[in-house]
Design a protein around this motif. Sequence first.
Motif, PDB file in Angstrom:
ATOM      1  N   GLU A  44      -5.851   3.872   0.870  1.00 56.53           N
ATOM      2  CA  GLU A  44      -5.563   2.465   0.591  1.00 56.53           C
ATOM      3  C   GLU A  44      -4.064   2.205   0.723  1.00 56.53           C
ATOM      4  O   GLU A  44      -3.249   2.916   0.139  1.00 56.53           O
ATOM      5  N   SER A  45      -3.721   1.187   1.480  1.00 56.79           N
ATOM      6  CA  SER A  45      -2.324   0.765   1.567  1.00 56.79           C
ATOM      7  C   SER A  45      -2.016  -0.099   0.348  1.00 56.79           C
ATOM      8  O   SER A  45      -2.713  -1.089   0.091  1.00 56.79           O
ATOM      9  N   GLU A  98       4.066  -2.672   9.752  1.00 59.28           N
ATOM     10  CA  GLU A  98       2.788  -2.003   9.906  1.00 59.28           C
ATOM     11  C   GLU A  98       3.033  -0.541  10.284  1.00 59.28           C
ATOM     12  O   GLU A  98       4.078  -0.180  10.801  1.00 59.28           O
ATOM     13  N   LEU A  99       2.033   0.281  10.033  1.00 62.67           N
ATOM     14  CA  LEU A  99       2.106   1.676  10.463  1.00 62.67           C
ATOM     15  C   LEU A  99       2.028   1.757  11.985  1.00 62.67           C
ATOM     16  O   LEU A  99       1.422   0.906  12.632  1.00 62.67           O
ATOM     17  N   CYS A 123       7.050   6.750   4.966  1.00 58.36           N
ATOM     18  CA  CYS A 123       5.763   6.597   4.283  1.00 58.36           C
ATOM     19  C   CYS A 123       5.596   7.724   3.274  1.00 58.36           C
ATOM     20  O   CYS A 123       6.056   8.848   3.494  1.00 58.36           O
ATOM     21  N   ARG A 146       6.187   2.494   3.425  1.00 55.68           N
ATOM     22  CA  ARG A 146       4.755   2.305   3.296  1.00 55.68           C
ATOM     23  C   ARG A 146       4.196   3.289   2.278  1.00 55.68           C
ATOM     24  O   ARG A 146       4.619   4.447   2.242  1.00 55.68           O
ATOM     25  N   LEU A 187       0.626   4.946   0.690  1.00 57.73           N
ATOM     26  CA  LEU A 187      -0.804   5.148   0.889  1.00 57.73           C
ATOM     27  C   LEU A 187      -1.364   5.995  -0.252  1.00 57.73           C
ATOM     28  O   LEU A 187      -0.803   7.034  -0.605  1.00 57.73           O
TER      29      LEU A 187
END
Length: 218
Positions: free
Chosen positions: A90-91, A98-99, A180, A201, A203
Motif C-alpha cells: 500500500e502506498s 509517482e514510482l 522510497c 515514497r 510503501l
Amino acid sequence: YDRVLASIEGEGGVAESTRAELAAKAFAHTAAYDAAISAYLSRDGDAAFPRYLTLPFERAYGLRYGENPHQAGAFYVERSAPSGSLARAESLGAGGKELSFNNLVDVEAALDCVREFEGPAAVVVKHTNPCGVALGDSIEVAYQRAREADPLSAFGGIVALNRDVDERTAKVLAETFIECVVAPRFDEAALAVLRAKKNLRVLATGAWLDASHASLQY
C-alpha cells in the motif's frame, strides 16, 4: 447491479461505454478462471511448475516512466499475488512523484534481500545492488548501520526494513535523501515525519513474507 439498475431506471438503458467496460471485466474474469483450470490440469505431478502457465494481470497504476525517462510504463498486479508482496503493498501517500519502473525493480531487490533475516534488518539498494545490509538490536540501529556501510551510495537509494517503523526510526530515515522506503507498517507519528519529505515514497507491505516464501520469477 445497482449501477446497471440505476442506469436502466434513469436513462432507459445501459450506455455503450458501460457495457464495454463490464464486458471487458467479465471476459477478464473468465480468462483468469480458465487459466487457473489449465494450470491445475497440467501440473504433471509438479504443482509449482505446470506445463501451461497463463498469468492474469490487472493494471494497478501508471508509472512516472519506464526503464528510461522517454519510455512509458505501468504496474500490473498478478491476481493471485499474496498479501505481503510488492503487488499488494500500500502506498501511504508520501512523496510528490509517482514510482518509476526502476524504483519498483529496486524495491523488489531490497525486499528479497531483507526477507533473508529474522532479526531486525535493513537493506539499502542502489541500482538493484545492495550497498548496505545490517542487523541491529532495533530497526533504527539496523538502518543506521546499513546506511553507514556506504553513505555516498545510500543517497537517493531504496530502503527496505523488516520491522514496523516508529517515529524514532522515521527521523533517522529522514536524515538522508532516499527515493522510497518499504516496511511492514508505519505508525502515525512515523508517517507524519516521512510525509514531510517532499519526494519520498512510502510503501507498507502489511503482512510479511519471510525467506521461506516461494515465488516465481519471470
